[in-house]
Design an enzyme around this catalytic site. Structure first.
Site, PDB file in Angstrom:
ATOM      1  CB  ILE A 140      -0.954   0.008   1.209  1.00 10.15           C
ATOM      2  CG1 ILE A 140      -1.847  -1.233   1.164  1.00 10.15           C
ATOM      3  CG2 ILE A 140      -1.798   1.270   1.216  1.00 10.15           C
ATOM      4  CD1 ILE A 140      -2.810  -1.340   2.323  1.00 10.15           C
ATOM      5  N   GLY A 141       0.825   1.983  -1.092  1.00  7.37           N
ATOM      6  CA  GLY A 141       1.647   3.176  -1.233  1.00  7.37           C
ATOM      7  C   GLY A 141       0.872   4.449  -0.970  1.00  7.37           C
ATOM      8  CG  ASN A 142       2.833   8.011   0.095  1.00  7.14           C
ATOM      9  OD1 ASN A 142       2.391   8.222   1.210  1.00  7.14           O
ATOM     10  ND2 ASN A 142       4.118   7.779  -0.122  1.00  7.14           N
ATOM     11  CG  ASP A 156       7.942   2.365   0.513  1.00  6.99           C
ATOM     12  OD1 ASP A 156       8.367   2.645   1.661  1.00  6.99           O
ATOM     13  OD2 ASP A 156       7.655   3.243  -0.318  1.00  6.99           O
TER      14      ASP A 156
END
Length: 241
Positions: free
Chosen positions: A7-9, A95
């Site tokens: 899950i990234g920005n 990450d």
């Protein structure tokens, strides 16, 4: 099979691995993992790892609580197959950690610079002894575009795609060339400086943005869009024998 969730920005990536082989990757909202049902229906998932650079939404927590396989949430306390010398591990983006684990797994016993070009542009260094020393963070392409528009009253918000001259001939091309070529020069500068200390340096380039490099640099650069996912898969297998 392993379910890998990154899950990234901006977005979430969900991947299925069979051993070290990546079978499928889906992208979606980073606030709701709606496509998890599709993957769980399609594959027999044995275990899962999730890494997030944002606070998990209640929706995601609820979705994960409903699965019938163990879910490992990656934190700074999770055992990893490298030596982590970062001085504030609790503030390290998972990450970033996963990317260096992935690079070290794919190219062991090498000095490696990992460059992740996404919302942020990050530079990470892991040495020949699998020791991660840390890295640097600067704004990514769209972050730079947005900051120029937000902080400079008369500068427009432009898109990455379009003409890219060496010297901008209007405001749009001036911004595009300034941002994109500026990042390219930044990347080349990091590589050149690192090569002075580590002559056999390898470079992994990951993330959503692509850049152009001269022939000399191309010979040491490995582009891998899924490096973080591969690192997460390695961490999951390391923790669940």
């Amino acid at each position: 099979m392993n379910l890998i969730i990154d899950i990234g920005n901006t977005v979430a990536k969900l991947a299925v691995f069979d051993g070290d082989e990546q079978i499928e990757v889906l992208r979606g909202s980073n606030h709701s993992l709606d496509c998890i049902k599709i993957l769980c229906h399609k594959y027999k998932i044995d275990k899962c790892i999730i890494a997030s650079v944002i606070t998990l939404s209640n929706t995601i927590k609820r979705q994960l609580s409903g699965v019938d396989f163990p879910v490992l949430e990656l934190t700074h306390e999770t055992p990893v197959p490298i030596i982590n010398k970062y001085r504030t591990p609790s503030t390290l983006g998972m990450d970033r950690l996963a990317a260096v684990v992935g690079a070290n797994y794919l190219m062991p016993d090498r000095d490696i610079l990992v460059i992740d070009a996404g919302t942020a542009l990050t530079f990470e260094f892991i040495d020949v002894n699998a020791t991660y020393w840390g890295g640097n963070i600067s704004p990514g392409i769209y972050t730079r575009f947005k900051s120029l528009s937000a902080c400079c009253d008369k500068l427009p918000l432009i898109e990455k795609g379009g003409e890219l001259p060496d010297i901008g001939y209007n405001t749009e091309t001036a911004i595009r060339a300034g941002v994109i070529k500026g990042i390219e020069f930044e990347i080349k500068g990091y590589i050149s400086e690192m090569q002075k200390k580590y002559p056999d340096l390898l470079v992994f380039l990951t993330g959503g943005d692509k850049f152009s490099f001269d022939t000399k640099l191309k010979s040491i650069i490995f582009a891998d869009r899924f490096l973080v996912l591969k690192g997460l898969n390695r961490i999951l297998n390391y923790n669940v024998k």
